[in-house]
Each structure stands twice: as structure tokens, then as C-alpha cells.
Design an enzyme around this catalytic site. Structure first.
Site, PDB file in Angstrom:
ATOM      1  N   HIS A  18       7.601 -16.895 -28.465  1.00 44.52           N
ATOM      2  CA  HIS A  18       6.244 -16.507 -27.907  1.00 44.52           C
ATOM      3  C   HIS A  18       6.492 -16.889 -26.388  1.00 44.52           C
ATOM      4  O   HIS A  18       6.175 -16.098 -25.283  1.00 44.52           O
ATOM      5  CB  HIS A  18       5.132 -17.349 -28.271  1.00 44.52           C
ATOM      6  CG  HIS A  18       4.868 -17.284 -29.690  1.00 44.52           C
ATOM      7  ND1 HIS A  18       4.392 -18.217 -30.579  1.00 44.52           N
ATOM      8  CD2 HIS A  18       4.601 -15.975 -30.498  1.00 44.52           C
ATOM      9  CE1 HIS A  18       4.417 -17.689 -31.578  1.00 44.52           C
ATOM     10  NE2 HIS A  18       4.305 -16.298 -31.585  1.00 44.52           N
ATOM     11  N   LYS A  42      -8.127 -16.256 -41.966  1.00 45.59           N
ATOM     12  CA  LYS A  42      -6.935 -17.314 -42.551  1.00 45.59           C
ATOM     13  C   LYS A  42      -7.381 -18.606 -42.242  1.00 45.59           C
ATOM     14  O   LYS A  42      -8.465 -19.019 -41.659  1.00 45.59           O
ATOM     15  CB  LYS A  42      -5.776 -16.895 -41.657  1.00 45.59           C
ATOM     16  CG  LYS A  42      -4.994 -15.467 -41.986  1.00 45.59           C
ATOM     17  CD  LYS A  42      -3.760 -15.442 -41.096  1.00 45.59           C
ATOM     18  CE  LYS A  42      -3.273 -13.952 -40.825  1.00 45.59           C
ATOM     19  NZ  LYS A  42      -2.259 -13.968 -40.082  1.00 45.59           N
ATOM     20  N   ARG A  91      10.481  -8.120 -32.779  1.00 46.82           N
ATOM     21  CA  ARG A  91      11.779  -9.060 -33.250  1.00 46.82           C
ATOM     22  C   ARG A  91      12.402  -8.165 -33.883  1.00 46.82           C
ATOM     23  O   ARG A  91      13.679  -8.139 -33.293  1.00 46.82           O
ATOM     24  CB  ARG A  91      11.249  -9.926 -34.002  1.00 46.82           C
ATOM     25  CG  ARG A  91      10.596 -11.241 -33.434  1.00 46.82           C
ATOM     26  CD  ARG A  91      10.018 -12.418 -34.398  1.00 46.82           C
ATOM     27  NE  ARG A  91       8.701 -11.626 -34.613  1.00 46.82           N
ATOM     28  CZ  ARG A  91       7.635 -12.543 -35.136  1.00 46.82           C
ATOM     29  NH1 ARG A  91       8.090 -13.605 -35.337  1.00 46.82           N
ATOM     30  NH2 ARG A  91       6.614 -11.912 -35.558  1.00 46.82           N
ATOM     31  N   SER A 129       6.325 -18.598 -36.072  1.00 43.35           N
ATOM     32  CA  SER A 129       5.350 -19.731 -36.308  1.00 43.35           C
ATOM     33  C   SER A 129       5.573 -20.412 -37.706  1.00 43.35           C
ATOM     34  O   SER A 129       5.509 -21.383 -37.871  1.00 43.35           O
ATOM     35  CB  SER A 129       3.998 -19.418 -35.982  1.00 43.35           C
ATOM     36  OG  SER A 129       4.000 -18.987 -34.788  1.00 43.35           O
TER      37      SER A 129
HETATM   38  P1  ADP Z   1       4.036 -15.259 -35.600  1.00 45.01           P
HETATM   39  O1  ADP Z   1       2.800 -15.886 -36.266  1.00 45.01           O
HETATM   40  O2  ADP Z   1       4.674 -14.136 -36.385  1.00 45.01           O
HETATM   41  O3  ADP Z   1       5.248 -15.977 -34.907  1.00 45.01           O
HETATM   42  P2  ADP Z   1       1.976 -14.310 -33.622  1.00 45.01           P
HETATM   43  O4  ADP Z   1       0.732 -13.521 -34.348  1.00 45.01           O
HETATM   44  O5  ADP Z   1       1.600 -15.692 -33.065  1.00 45.01           O
HETATM   45  O6  ADP Z   1       3.401 -14.463 -34.602  1.00 45.01           O
HETATM   46  O7  ADP Z   1       2.687 -13.286 -32.614  1.00 45.01           O
HETATM   47  C1  ADP Z   1       2.296 -13.112 -31.394  1.00 45.01           C
HETATM   48  C2  ADP Z   1       2.980 -12.038 -30.660  1.00 45.01           C
HETATM   49  O8  ADP Z   1       4.273 -12.761 -30.346  1.00 45.01           O
HETATM   50  C3  ADP Z   1       3.424 -11.013 -31.334  1.00 45.01           C
HETATM   51  O9  ADP Z   1       3.580  -9.902 -30.409  1.00 45.01           O
HETATM   52  C4  ADP Z   1       4.820 -11.176 -32.040  1.00 45.01           C
HETATM   53  O10 ADP Z   1       5.753 -10.054 -32.067  1.00 45.01           O
HETATM   54  C5  ADP Z   1       5.435 -12.020 -30.822  1.00 45.01           C
HETATM   55  N1  ADP Z   1       6.417 -12.819 -31.428  1.00 45.01           N
HETATM   56  C6  ADP Z   1       6.415 -13.691 -32.170  1.00 45.01           C
HETATM   57  N2  ADP Z   1       7.603 -14.521 -32.344  1.00 45.01           N
HETATM   58  C7  ADP Z   1       8.457 -13.900 -31.712  1.00 45.01           C
HETATM   59  C8  ADP Z   1       9.588 -14.207 -31.432  1.00 45.01           C
HETATM   60  N3  ADP Z   1      10.591 -14.909 -32.027  1.00 45.01           N
HETATM   61  N4  ADP Z   1      10.318 -13.460 -30.407  1.00 45.01           N
HETATM   62  C9  ADP Z   1       9.561 -12.484 -29.598  1.00 45.01           C
HETATM   63  N5  ADP Z   1       8.550 -12.364 -29.948  1.00 45.01           N
HETATM   64  C10 ADP Z   1       7.620 -12.757 -30.804  1.00 45.01           C
END
Ligand code: ADP
Length: 161
Positions: A18, A42, A91, A129
Site C-alpha cells: 500500500h 465485514k 498486483r 493485508s
Molecule cells: P488488501 O486487503 O488486498 O491488501 P486493500 O483493499 O486494502 O487490499 O487494497 C487497497 C489498494 O491497495 C488496492 O488498490 C490494492 O490493489 C492495492 N494493494 C494492496 N496490496 C498491494 C500490494 N502488495 N502492492 C500494490 N498494491 C497493493
């Protein structure tokens, strides 16, 4: 570019993946609003306030980044806050189908809205996450997965789970 963009997500909790997207967006645009989704359906591990606080600490060095939260439809939130560009991280192929659908649906709901994808950093394409929560709650080392300033707080919370 003097433009305001939104980086939406659950951020439960913030990861280095992120932070990479937020940092790169902050270099490309005038202002980045990081919008934490208040997931009413959720059951997040970290409360909305905790997720926002971790993001604030992790992005403390980025002057043009603002942390906020939103409920309901992202397209509506963008409209009401006058922002017409969403920045998301992509990703792998597995993200593509869902993100593509979301981008098209958001455009139908709010035709002014554009979604821009930044490719994930090679080192964090595997990172999510949920993976951090899983490894952290079992006592594994997550220091390579989350921003250093918030590492200890995340570990403490996950070990209590
Ligand atoms: P997650 O719960 O899958 O980690 P979120 O819903 O919090 O993700 O994701 C928010 C944004 O950050 C989304 O656009 C997601 O594609 C992006 N994102 C999540 N993890 C990564 C990563 N490892 N690298 C790049 N972008 C990411």
C-alpha cells in the site's frame, strides 16, 4: 500534476505494498486522499480509527497525503468530495478481473470517474493485508511486510487476536 486523487482500500492493516502505491501517487499528483473503507458487512481486525492512525503514521513524511474514511459507494464518495480520479495498485492477474469490473462499474455510476492502475512493486506483488494478519497472528516475522514506524503496533494487536 496538480490533481487530487483517491487511493481507496480496506488497509486492514497498511502494508509496504500500500505504502509503495501511495508514495508513488504522491509524487505524480498534487494531493492524495487515502480513503479507508468502513466495511460494515465485514469484521475488520483493526478498527477504522486504528487503520487511519496506522496510515497517518506510515505516511507522516508525505506532505500531500491526507487520510480519511468513507462508507458506502466509492463512486458516490468521489462525487461528493469532487474527486474524479482513483489510483489503485495492481498486483497480479488475479487482481485484474475484479479491479477491471470495479473500474467499469464505478464509471457507470459516475461517468466523470477515471481509474488509474499502478503496477505493484516487484518485491510486494505477493503481499496482502490478509497475509500480514495471518503470519502476524501466528507469531511470524512481518517486518519485511509492513512500514517500520507501525510494525510494533501491528504486531501487538495481531498477537492479541
Ligand atoms: P488488501 O486487503 O488486498 O491488501 P486493500 O483493499 O486494502 O487490499 O487494497 C487497497 C489498494 O491497495 C488496492 O488498490 C490494492 O490493489 C492495492 N494493494 C494492496 N496490496 C498491494 C500490494 N502488495 N502492492 C500494490 N498494491 C497493493
Amino acid at each position: 500534476m496538480n490533481k487530487t486523487v483517491i487511493c481507496p482500500g480496506s488497509f486492514d492493516p497498511v502494508t509496504l505494498g500500500h505504502l509503495d502505491i501511495i508514495t508513488r501517487a504522491s509524487k505524480m499528483f498534487g494531493k492524495v486522499i487515502v480513503a479507508v473503507l468502513v466495511n460494515s458487512g465485514k469484521n475488520p481486525t483493526f478498527s477504522t480509527e486504528e487503520r487511519m492512525e496506522l496510515l497517518r503514521e506510515a505516511t507522516a513524511g508525505l506532505d500531500n497525503v491526507e487520510i480519511t474514511s468513507f462508507k458506502g459507494l466509492l463512486a458516490e464518495y468521489c462525487k461528493s468530495s469532487g474527486v474524479d480520479t482513483i489510483v489503485k495498485g495492481l498486483r497480479a492477474v488475479s487482481d485484474f478481473e475484479y479491479e477491471f469490473q470495479m473500474a467499469l462499474a464505478n464509471k457507470k455510476l459516475n461517468p466523470q470517474l477515471e481509474t488509474i492502475f499502478l503496477t505493484a512493486d516487484a518485491d510486494s506483488t505477493f503481499l496482502s493485508s490478509s497475509m500480514v494478519r495471518e503470519i502476524g497472528s501466528m507469531g511470524g516475522d512481518i517486518s519485511n511486510f509492513v512500514p517500520a514506524p507501525v510494525h510494533d503496533r501491528i504486531v501487538k494487536k495481531l498477537r492479541k487476536q
